[in-house]
Design a protein around this motif. Structure first.
Motif, PDB file in Angstrom:
ATOM      1  N   ARG A   3       0.836  -1.208   0.000  1.00  0.00           N
ATOM      2  CA  ARG A   3       0.000   0.000   0.000  1.00  0.00           C
ATOM      3  C   ARG A   3       0.869   1.256   0.000  1.00  0.00           C
ATOM      4  N   VAL A   7       1.129   4.167  -2.959  1.00  0.00           N
ATOM      5  CA  VAL A   7       0.924   5.584  -2.693  1.00  0.00           C
ATOM      6  C   VAL A   7       2.136   6.391  -3.153  1.00  0.00           C
ATOM      7  N   TRP A  14       3.384  12.983  -2.860  1.00  0.00           N
ATOM      8  CA  TRP A  14       3.121  11.911  -1.908  1.00  0.00           C
ATOM      9  C   TRP A  14       4.360  11.563  -1.107  1.00  0.00           C
ATOM     10  N   THR A 153     -13.291  15.033  -2.438  1.00  0.00           N
ATOM     11  CA  THR A 153     -12.003  14.603  -1.891  1.00  0.00           C
ATOM     12  C   THR A 153     -12.091  14.438  -0.375  1.00  0.00           C
ATOM     13  N   LYS A 155     -14.739  13.792   1.441  1.00  0.00           N
ATOM     14  CA  LYS A 155     -15.556  12.609   1.733  1.00  0.00           C
ATOM     15  C   LYS A 155     -14.760  11.326   1.531  1.00  0.00           C
ATOM     16  N   LYS A 156     -13.960  11.300   0.483  1.00  0.00           N
ATOM     17  CA  LYS A 156     -13.145  10.124   0.191  1.00  0.00           C
ATOM     18  C   LYS A 156     -12.098   9.900   1.293  1.00  0.00           C
ATOM     19  N   VAL A 157     -11.418  10.962   1.713  1.00  0.00           N
ATOM     20  CA  VAL A 157     -10.419  10.851   2.769  1.00  0.00           C
ATOM     21  C   VAL A 157     -11.086  10.406   4.060  1.00  0.00           C
ATOM     22  N   LYS A 159     -13.835   8.662   4.420  1.00  0.00           N
ATOM     23  CA  LYS A 159     -14.200   7.244   4.268  1.00  0.00           C
ATOM     24  C   LYS A 159     -12.967   6.356   4.423  1.00  0.00           C
ATOM     25  N   ASN A 160     -11.839   6.763   3.867  1.00  0.00           N
ATOM     26  CA  ASN A 160     -10.606   5.988   3.969  1.00  0.00           C
ATOM     27  C   ASN A 160     -10.142   5.855   5.417  1.00  0.00           C
ATOM     28  N   ILE A 161     -10.275   6.910   6.190  1.00  0.00           N
ATOM     29  CA  ILE A 161      -9.837   6.890   7.593  1.00  0.00           C
ATOM     30  C   ILE A 161     -10.842   6.178   8.475  1.00  0.00           C
ATOM     31  N   TYR A 162     -12.117   6.365   8.195  1.00  0.00           N
ATOM     32  CA  TYR A 162     -13.173   5.799   9.027  1.00  0.00           C
ATOM     33  C   TYR A 162     -13.062   4.295   9.008  1.00  0.00           C
TER      34      TYR A 162
END
Length: 162
Positions: A3, A7, A14, A153, A155-157, A159-162
């Motif tokens: 992963r 990234v 990054w 963006t 919302k995506k971040v 969701k990724n952390i949640y």
């Protein structure tokens, strides 16, 4: 490890944003900017809300209840990203201020449901007028498409952390 490599292949930003990279800098760290933005937003909102007896946590609860009518404390806490014990204390303070009412759920006696009072609905209108001032100041020179991309963006971040 796969992963992290995936990234890092995305580009130079990054690498600089990865805390373990030697070229890491706080300026490339998205959470540095998110924290600063959130803190500044809270400072500005608190300055606007204090004169009307409100604050950001109350604003979040009121805003959630406008959209979700009768809502369990646990759902409000989840949507506001506040721990349930902290939210429960806030809910009971707001109930004492007659902004909301609470009741035991008819479906589950372990659940406390919350709903707005008329005073709470009135407070929502006042707070939204103040929030509009911050919104206009923050986004006056940003195009709708940029705001939409920013929202997607975030919302995506989340969701990724949640």
């Amino acid at each position: 490890m796969e992963r992290r490599e995936e990234v890092l292949k995305r580009g130079k930003i990054w690498r600089r944003a990865s805390p373990t990279d030697l070229s890491f800098t706080h300026e490339a760290w998205p959470f540095f900017h998110l924290s600063r933005l959130t803190s500044l937003y809270h400072q500005r909102m608190d300055a606007y809300l204090k004169p009307i007896g409100m604050d950001v946590p109350r604003w979040r609860v009121l805003n959630i209840l406008v959209e979700h009518e009768t809502t369990p404390i646990s759902i409000i806490a989840d949507l506001a990203v506040i721990r349930i014990p902290t939210m429960t204390k806030l809910i009971y303070r707001m109930e004492a201020e007659n902004l909301i009412t609470t009741q035991v759920s008819s479906r589950d006696g372990r659940v406390t449901e919350v709903c707005l009072t008329d005073k709470g609905r009135s407070a929502v209108e006042q707070v939204r007028a103040k929030a509009e001032l911050i919104f206009q100041r923050a986004f006056h020179d940003i195009e709708d498409a940029e705001i939409d991309q920013f929202m997607q963006t975030m919302k995506k971040v989340f969701k990724n952390i949640y």
